[in-house]
Design an enzyme around this catalytic site. Structure first.
Site, short mmCIF file in Angstrom:
data_model
loop_
_atom_site.label_atom_id
_atom_site.label_comp_id
_atom_site.label_asym_id
_atom_site.label_seq_id
_atom_site.Cartn_x
_atom_site.Cartn_y
_atom_site.Cartn_z
N PHE A 1 0.84 -1.20 0.00
CA PHE A 1 0.00 0.00 0.00
C PHE A 1 0.88 1.26 0.00
O PHE A 1 1.80 1.38 0.79
CB PHE A 1 -0.91 -0.01 1.23
CG PHE A 1 -1.75 1.22 1.34
CD1 PHE A 1 -2.68 1.53 0.35
CD2 PHE A 1 -1.60 2.09 2.40
CE1 PHE A 1 -3.45 2.68 0.43
CE2 PHE A 1 -2.37 3.25 2.50
CZ PHE A 1 -3.31 3.54 1.50
N LYS B 1 9.82 3.11 6.52
CA LYS B 1 9.25 3.39 7.84
C LYS B 1 9.98 2.64 8.95
O LYS B 1 10.18 3.18 10.04
CB LYS B 1 7.76 3.03 7.83
CG LYS B 1 7.02 3.60 9.03
CD LYS B 1 5.52 3.45 8.89
CE LYS B 1 4.81 4.06 10.08
NZ LYS B 1 3.35 3.89 9.99
N MET C 1 -0.49 32.90 -23.25
CA MET C 1 0.69 32.47 -24.01
C MET C 1 0.31 31.39 -25.03
O MET C 1 0.83 31.37 -26.14
CB MET C 1 1.77 31.95 -23.06
CG MET C 1 3.12 31.78 -23.69
SD MET C 1 3.69 33.27 -24.52
CE MET C 1 4.75 33.97 -23.27
#
Ligand SMILES: Cc1ncc(C[n+]2csc(CCOP(=O)(O)OP(=O)(O)O)c2C)c(N)n1
Ligand SMILES: [Mg+2]
Lengths: 168, 587
Positions: free
Chosen positions: B115, B165, B483
């Site tokens: 995930f 992590k 532009m």
């Protein structure tokens, strides 16, 4: 003069860390440079350094760019243009599988002998030859074997080294 | 020093402190929660919560460009990291020093399509100067310090550190920056003196010289800008600069010719075209500047000073390449110029200035002054007057308004002007303004914006409100992607395919809904009024909607693939034959 395409063999000493090869290859694909061959292996275990040998081609300006771009990669230690830096030796190793019987098999073996190729595997109907030589020699050998039952060729690409006592 | 055991997250914070970081721009998520927890438990580093990770990177760019320090970003794994990609590439293209920390799934899940897993180092490899994936907590401190070193050294750029992590939770040893020396990366700062001497000899014999300077001078620090100014004054030569280099030389100085390139001034571009000696310091011969390469300054000898050897001889072959830091090279140039008692060829120079003044007299930035409608140039002229003498910074978005801002807002100092040059990222200006404002709380910070660009990162008003950053979003609202419309007029038979800004919000109400000040000018008379009101707001952001002429185009313009002497001055220059076939494919 500017437009002439030159072929260069470049040796690059890099930190052997994850992603370093991806950086080098990404540089070539991202900037549209040619890679004719690329070999890599660790050459210094203590410092984890790998040597990459690249064969590339381009105009002089492009070849200079390639070297500057390689040098700019953070894990790159050294970039050496072996083509520019004087005489060097270049070798390739090939494994060539040939299948056949009778006269063709004998002829393959005879040619292998002439090219100083070694037989590293043999069955009643096949050989695997090991050949070391310049790219042109390997090309020639593979070309001949194509007419004698070539099944597969596996080549390392060029490794190269400068001649003489000093490094690279 | 005794060995200290810290968690990975604590190591991150300690490394940031030791690197002098006081602000980090970020957005939390699962994979960076340990770092957020460590942020919560300290007071030295202020975290600025943006509303989108792209904006975190642009804000860090604004911070970095206005301070000269390394900008810092924190994002989570997966979508957090991919959202940051545009910002990273923007910083790479403009050589802005950044360190971006990204969370990653735990090491044992890497490669499992976990995930919010993304191959962040893979995705960002071509968008960063360098990146790292840290799998061992004991390598974290070293990697952090290396990242800062790589980001700020040589040609600066963004560096990403991807931290799984589990590494943030693990205990490891901290080492201070002083103990980290990079194995390979040693960019050349000091130039080869022989090359500088060669350059000085060439400069001293020049008859039609020009300085062409770029972002490299700004990146080399304020001292480099001072040295540039000193050397340019010593020689008496004209000077122009790229979009990125504006402010390194004072725009109020008579030797200043304005910006060069596609929307540069006539005098700058013609001086480049006709020069005999070009002194490029810290610019990279970008295609916006060179135009048609085969006709780029055809009769000139070129000196190129760059800290990045790969910039030299990349697009344009030069005669005297000098690898080194702009400041270091300028110092040597000045020293050698003095020591050899050089003096420019005064007769030739006088004649050259005569020519240059002739081009300048063409007054190429002139526009049709009218009371009937607010011309965007007029609005910027009034803004310029209002800002004169005040401590201010300007950022821009991308489009016509950006080019007009470059033409009409002069800067006498570096680090005051921030725009997305190399990548041309719409949505850059607002977050960059917030970054600059947080670094300079007492200054006036204006984002010169277009209505379309503003919408690309307008969620960041929330950030500005939260941190009381009184940025001024000065929208030149022409109801078009101006532009794009201009190019469609030039190249595509005025077929305005999808370039109209349909369904715009009421910008004043939008501002009010956020608790900001919203102002609008629809007549020429109102322009000064709203600028005055805008400058009076000091405690919250302010959105200024200026209804400008929707038809106005940006001139001068060198169409893609054309040479510097084939400049268009205004709408009267027929656009149909303006661009050759081979120029059409260029962007
Ligand atoms: C992210 C991004 N998408 C698309 C573009 C292409 N682009 C360049 S200018 C422009 C229009 C900008 O419109 P606006 O912000 O209103 O400015 P104007 O030109 O009208 O002043 C577009 C779409 C871009 N530069 N950046
Ligand atoms: Mg617009």
């Amino acid at each position: 003069m500017e437009e002439k395409i030159e072929k260069h063999t470049i040796a690059v000493l890099v930190d052997n860390e994850p992603g370093v090869l991806a950086r080098v290859i990404g540089l070539f694909s991202g900037r549209g440079y040619n890679i004719e061959s690329l070999t890599v292996a660790e050459v210094n275990n203590a410092d984890h350094l790998s040597r990459i040998t690249l064969v590339t081609s381009g105009t002089r300006m492009v070849v200079e760019q390639i070297k500057a771009q390689l040098d700019r990669l953070v894990p790159v230690h050294k970039v050496h243009d072996l083509t520019d830096e004087g005489p060097s030796v270049e070798r390739e190793l090939a494994l060539v599988k040939v299948a056949g019987t009778g006269e063709r098999r004998i002829e393959a073996l005879r040619l292998a002998d002439i090219f100083k190729a070694k037989v590293v595997d043999a069955t009643l109907t096949s050989f695997v030859f090991e050949l070391t030589g310049t790219t042109a020699e390997v090309d020639d050998f593979v070309g001949l074997m194509a007419q004698l039952g070539l099944v597969e060729a596996s080549r390392t690409g060029v490794v190269a080294m400068s001649k003489g006592p000093t490094g690279f | 020093m005794p060995e200290q055991k810290l968690t990975g997250a604590q190591i991150v914070i300690k490394a940031l402190k030791d690197q002098g970081v006081d602000i980090i721009f970020g957005y939390p998520g699962g994979a960076v929660l340990p770092i957020y927890d460590a942020i919560f438990q300290q007071n030295d580093i202020k975290h600025i919560l943006v509303r989108h990770e792209q904006a975190a990177v642009h804000a860090a760019e604004g911070y970095a460009r206005s301070t000269g320090k390394v900008g810092c970003v924190l994002v989570t794994s997966g979508p957090g990291a991919t959202n940051a990609v545009t910002g990273l590439l923007d910083a790479l293209c403009d050589s802005i020093p950044l360190v971006c920390l990204s969370g990653q799934v735990p090491t044992h899940l890497i490669g499992n399509d976990a995930f919010q897993e993304a191959d962040t180092t893979g995705i960002t490899r071509p968008c960063t100067k360098h990146n790292y994936l840290v799998k061992d907590v004991n390598q974290l401190a070293r990697t952090m310090h290396e990242a800062f070193y790589v980001a700020r050294s040589g040609r600066p750029g963004p560096v990403l550190v991807d931290i799984p992590k589990d590494v943030q939770f693990a205990d490891g040893t901290y080492i201070p920056p002083t103990e980290v020396k990079h194995k390979t990366y040693r960019p050349q700062v000091k130039p080869e003196i022989a090359r500088v001497e060669e350059a000085i000899e060439l400069i001293a014999t020049a008859k039609r010289p020009i300085f062409y300077t770029g972002g490299g001078v700004v990146n080399a620090g304020p001292i480099a800008a001072k040295l540039l100014t000193q050397f340019v004054k010593m020689t008496g030569f004209p000077i122009t600069s790229t979009l990125m280099g504006l402010g390194a030389f004072p725009a109020s100085d008579p030797q200043w010719l304005g910006m060069l390139g596609m929307h540069g001034t006539y005098e700058a571009n013609l001086a480049m075209y006709n020069c005999d000696v070009m002194i490029n310091i810290g610019a990279r011969f970008d295609d916006r500047v060179t135009g048609k390469l085969s006709e780029f300054a055809p009769g000139s000898k070129k000196i190129h000073v760059d800290i990045d050897p790969s910039s030299i001889n990349k697009n344009v072959a030069v005669d005297i390449p000098i690898v080194g830091d702009a400041g270091a090279v300028l110092e040597d140039m000045i020293r050698i110029w003095k020591a050899r008692q050089k003096r420019a060829d005064q007769t030739a120079l006088k004649e050259w200035w005569g020519q240059v003044e002739g081009w300048r007299a063409r007054n190429c930035l002139n526009y049709n002054r009218t009371e009937a409608v607010i011309k965007p140039q007029y609005a910027l002229e009034r803004l310029r007057e209002a800002l004169r003498g005040k401590n201010h910074y300007v950022t821009t978005e991308v489009g016509q308004h950006q080019m007009w801002a470059a033409q009409f807002l002069p800067f006498d100092e570096p680090n005051r002007w921030m725009t997305s040059g190399g990548l041309g990222t719409m949505g850059y200006g607002l977050p960059a303004a917030i970054g600059a404002q947080l670094a300079h709380p007492d200054a006036i910070v204006v984002d010169v914006s277009g209505e379309a660009s503003f919408l690309m990162n307008m969620q960041e008003i929330g950030t500005a409100v939260q941190y009381r950053a009184p940025v001024k979003i000065f929208i030149l609202n022409n109801k078009y992607m101006g532009m794009v419309r201009q190019w469609q007029e030039l190249l595509h038979g005025s077929r305005y395919s999808n370039s109209y800004s349909e369904a715009l919000p009421d910008f004043v109400k939008l501002a009010e809904s956020w608790g900001c000040v919203g102002l609008r000018a629809t007549t020429v008379a109102e322009v000064d009024e709203v600028i005055e009101k805008m400058l009076a707001v000091t405690d919250r952001p302010c959105i200024i909607d200026i209804a400008v002429d929707p038809k106005e185009n940006c001139f001068p313009m060198i169409p893609g693939g054309k040479a510097h002497n084939e400049i268009l001055f205004g709408p009267e220059d027929s656009p149909s034959d303006a661009t050759p076939e081979d120029g059409m494919v260029l962007v």
